[in-house]
Design a protein around this motif. Structure first.
Motif, mmCIF file in Angstrom:
data_model
loop_
_atom_site.group_PDB
_atom_site.id
_atom_site.type_symbol
_atom_site.label_atom_id
_atom_site.label_comp_id
_atom_site.label_asym_id
_atom_site.label_seq_id
_atom_site.Cartn_x
_atom_site.Cartn_y
_atom_site.Cartn_z
ATOM 1 N N GLU A 163 -24.086 11.979 38.898
ATOM 2 C CA GLU A 163 -25.394 11.757 39.755
ATOM 3 C C GLU A 163 -26.380 11.067 38.575
ATOM 4 O O GLU A 163 -26.283 11.412 37.384
ATOM 5 C CB GLU A 163 -26.157 12.830 40.226
ATOM 6 N N TRP A 164 -27.164 10.183 39.188
ATOM 7 C CA TRP A 164 -28.018 9.370 38.473
ATOM 8 C C TRP A 164 -29.480 9.455 39.235
ATOM 9 O O TRP A 164 -29.477 9.098 40.182
ATOM 10 C CB TRP A 164 -27.581 8.096 38.047
ATOM 11 N N ILE A 165 -30.292 9.577 38.441
ATOM 12 C CA ILE A 165 -31.698 9.775 39.021
ATOM 13 C C ILE A 165 -32.424 8.321 38.923
ATOM 14 O O ILE A 165 -32.285 7.632 37.601
ATOM 15 C CB ILE A 165 -32.641 10.809 38.247
ATOM 16 N N LEU A 166 -32.840 7.807 39.912
ATOM 17 C CA LEU A 166 -33.512 6.622 39.991
ATOM 18 C C LEU A 166 -34.638 6.372 38.691
ATOM 19 O O LEU A 166 -35.375 7.337 38.609
ATOM 20 C CB LEU A 166 -34.088 6.235 41.236
ATOM 21 N N LEU A 167 -34.561 5.214 38.278
ATOM 22 C CA LEU A 167 -35.652 4.907 37.087
ATOM 23 C C LEU A 167 -36.801 4.718 37.666
ATOM 24 O O LEU A 167 -36.900 3.755 38.987
ATOM 25 C CB LEU A 167 -35.353 3.900 36.077
ATOM 26 N N PRO A 168 -38.130 4.860 37.112
ATOM 27 C CA PRO A 168 -39.227 4.154 37.595
ATOM 28 C C PRO A 168 -39.155 2.662 37.794
ATOM 29 O O PRO A 168 -38.574 2.038 36.710
ATOM 30 C CB PRO A 168 -40.392 4.444 36.413
ATOM 31 N N GLY A 169 -39.758 2.079 38.581
ATOM 32 C CA GLY A 169 -39.827 0.613 38.660
ATOM 33 C C GLY A 169 -38.603 0.175 39.998
ATOM 34 O O GLY A 169 -38.888 -1.049 40.263
ATOM 35 N N ILE A 170 -37.966 0.981 40.302
ATOM 36 C CA ILE A 170 -36.906 0.669 41.447
ATOM 37 C C ILE A 170 -37.578 0.929 42.724
ATOM 38 O O ILE A 170 -38.139 2.024 43.014
ATOM 39 C CB ILE A 170 -35.534 1.527 41.341
ATOM 40 N N LYS A 171 -37.602 -0.242 43.481
ATOM 41 C CA LYS A 171 -38.521 -0.076 44.775
ATOM 42 C C LYS A 171 -37.573 0.091 45.889
ATOM 43 O O LYS A 171 -36.455 -0.191 45.877
ATOM 44 C CB LYS A 171 -39.220 -1.454 45.015
ATOM 45 N N PRO A 172 -37.929 0.488 47.312
ATOM 46 C CA PRO A 172 -37.069 0.635 48.327
ATOM 47 C C PRO A 172 -36.514 -0.706 48.600
ATOM 48 O O PRO A 172 -37.103 -1.781 48.522
ATOM 49 C CB PRO A 172 -37.943 1.092 49.455
ATOM 50 N N GLY A 173 -35.364 -0.732 49.305
ATOM 51 C CA GLY A 173 -34.740 -1.864 49.582
ATOM 52 C C GLY A 173 -33.114 -1.979 49.542
ATOM 53 O O GLY A 173 -32.794 -0.968 49.210
ATOM 54 N N ARG A 174 -32.497 -3.163 49.586
ATOM 55 C CA ARG A 174 -31.149 -3.372 49.600
ATOM 56 C C ARG A 174 -30.597 -3.499 48.263
ATOM 57 O O ARG A 174 -31.178 -4.725 47.561
ATOM 58 C CB ARG A 174 -30.938 -4.202 50.726
ATOM 59 N N TYR A 175 -29.641 -2.567 47.935
ATOM 60 C CA TYR A 175 -29.117 -3.083 46.447
ATOM 61 C C TYR A 175 -27.647 -3.229 46.413
ATOM 62 O O TYR A 175 -27.137 -2.666 47.345
ATOM 63 C CB TYR A 175 -29.737 -1.927 45.577
ATOM 64 N N VAL A 176 -27.181 -3.862 45.569
ATOM 65 C CA VAL A 176 -25.599 -3.825 45.336
ATOM 66 C C VAL A 176 -25.423 -3.273 43.968
ATOM 67 O O VAL A 176 -25.881 -3.219 43.070
ATOM 68 C CB VAL A 176 -25.249 -5.560 45.026
ATOM 69 N N VAL A 177 -24.330 -2.191 44.235
ATOM 70 C CA VAL A 177 -23.760 -1.473 43.298
ATOM 71 C C VAL A 177 -22.411 -2.214 42.680
ATOM 72 O O VAL A 177 -21.498 -2.235 43.568
ATOM 73 C CB VAL A 177 -23.480 -0.007 43.556
ATOM 74 N N ARG A 178 -22.339 -2.253 41.449
ATOM 75 C CA ARG A 178 -21.076 -2.758 40.944
ATOM 76 C C ARG A 178 -20.639 -2.052 39.953
ATOM 77 O O ARG A 178 -21.264 -1.279 39.157
ATOM 78 C CB ARG A 178 -21.549 -4.196 40.260
ATOM 79 N N ALA A 179 -19.075 -2.258 39.675
ATOM 80 C CA ALA A 179 -18.439 -1.379 38.864
ATOM 81 C C ALA A 179 -17.556 -2.286 38.042
ATOM 82 O O ALA A 179 -17.090 -3.181 38.608
ATOM 83 C CB ALA A 179 -17.755 -0.225 39.267
ATOM 84 N N GLU A 180 -17.447 -2.045 36.801
ATOM 85 C CA GLU A 180 -16.493 -2.948 35.944
ATOM 86 C C GLU A 180 -15.581 -1.978 35.401
ATOM 87 O O GLU A 180 -15.983 -0.997 34.546
ATOM 88 C CB GLU A 180 -17.079 -3.818 35.127
ATOM 89 N N ILE A 181 -14.172 -2.159 35.303
ATOM 90 C CA ILE A 181 -13.105 -1.029 34.658
ATOM 91 C C ILE A 181 -12.160 -1.862 33.839
ATOM 92 O O ILE A 181 -11.503 -2.882 34.522
ATOM 93 C CB ILE A 181 -12.697 -0.082 35.946
ATOM 94 N N ASN A 182 -11.635 -1.435 32.974
ATOM 95 C CA ASN A 182 -10.677 -2.162 32.394
ATOM 96 C C ASN A 182 -9.891 -1.177 31.032
ATOM 97 O O ASN A 182 -10.729 -0.101 30.569
ATOM 98 C CB ASN A 182 -11.538 -3.252 31.420
ATOM 99 N N HIS A 183 -8.862 -1.314 30.835
ATOM 100 C CA HIS A 183 -7.991 -0.825 29.865
ATOM 101 C C HIS A 183 -7.736 -1.632 28.576
ATOM 102 O O HIS A 183 -7.635 -2.802 28.711
ATOM 103 C CB HIS A 183 -6.582 -0.376 30.330
ATOM 104 N N SER A 184 -7.556 -1.064 27.421
ATOM 105 C CA SER A 184 -7.452 -1.958 26.234
ATOM 106 C C SER A 184 -5.714 -2.018 26.292
ATOM 107 O O SER A 184 -4.902 -1.236 26.631
ATOM 108 C CB SER A 184 -7.504 -1.226 25.038
#
Length: 271
Positions: A163-184
């Motif tokens: 879980e991650w608590i929203l930081l100050p400055g984030i307004k209500p609205g539509r957002y995209v969550v992205r993830a990037e994953i990689n192996h060495s």
């Protein structure tokens, strides 16, 4: 004429009364500009290629877990904040081989999309950015900044929920969550270990990533109601980390497609 004057006077009084009792026109704008409150929960189910083994310096067998980052972008694609990033990539804390200096080791192919986006900083405090990048050139990579310690960490041994608590400055609205994953060192026929620099399959040499990072995304709405999305694969990062571009084709990837089985993201209002 007297009747007209009386009418005009009454109209003026009515207009003044209406103006005094009306709500200011900017009230709604001010309310909309308030920061959103709540948490984002990431739930990841590992795939059968979650762990990856290789030989270090042709002798020691190393069992590796993937590097990863999760971050938030607004509807226009602008970077907002990092939700979580594995520590090795965030502070460039890589294992040093014989004769190597840790402060000089760079792995640009690790998470190139997040690395470029993260440089935009978004709503994150300047101190967090400085704490992160300040460790890149130091032999000792201890994260003493509490915000940096909260944002980064080791790759979990298996699937996880965070879980991650929203930081100050984030307004209500539509957002995209992205993830990037990689192996060495996750080489395959398209991205071989012996590929030469400048060739299509080159990923940084013998300590490169081999197959490039995978990028996932999903859309959530941050506001007064819960919102959730299952992230979908949309492409991969640059094999050698030369840019932050997302390449849409996945035909050249094999085992990398099985690092993760699923990623679900939920916004929970509150706070």
């Amino acid at each position: 004429m007297d009747g007209f004057k009386r009418y005009a006077a009454l109209a003026a009084v009515a207009a003044a009364t209406a103006a005094a009792t009306a709500q200011p026109r900017w009230t709604g704008i001010a309310e909309a500009a308030e920061d959103a409150r709540g948490t984002i929960r990431i739930s990841l189910v590992e795939g059968k290629e979650w762990t990856h083994s290789f030989r270090a310096m042709l002798v020691a067998k190393v069992t590796n877990r993937p590097q990863m980052a999760f971050w938030l972008e607004d509807a226009s694609g602008a970077y907002v904040a990092t939700i979580f990033a594995t520590r090795r990539t965030a502070v460039q804390d890589w294992r040093a081989g014989f004769g190597e200096k840790r402060e000089l080791i760079k792995r640009p192919s690790s998470l190139p999309v997040w690395a470029r986006k993260h440089a935009e900083r978004g709503v994150e405090p300047k101190s967090l950015c400085g704490a992160c990048h300040g460790l890149h050139k130091r032999p000792k990579k201890d994260a003493t900044d509490p915000a940096l310690a909260a944002m980064t960490g080791a790759t979990p041994k298996s699937g996880f929920s965070r879980e991650w608590i929203l930081l100050p400055g984030i307004k209500p609205g539509r957002y995209v969550v992205r993830a990037e994953i990689n192996h060495s060192k996750d080489f395959n026929a398209a991205y071989p270990e012996n590929a030469g620099e400048g060739e299509a399959g080159w990923s940084g040499g013998s300590m490169g990533s081999g197959q490039p990072s995978l990028v996932y995304e999903g859309t959530i709405v941050i506001g007064g109601e819960p919102s959730a999305a299952t992230l979908e694969r949309i492409g991969h990062g640059h094999p050698s980390g030369a840019s932050g571009e997302v390449f849409r084709g996945l035909e050249s990837l094999t085992t990398a497609l099985e690092i993760v089985e699923s990623i679900r993201v939920e916004f929970v209002p509150g706070g």
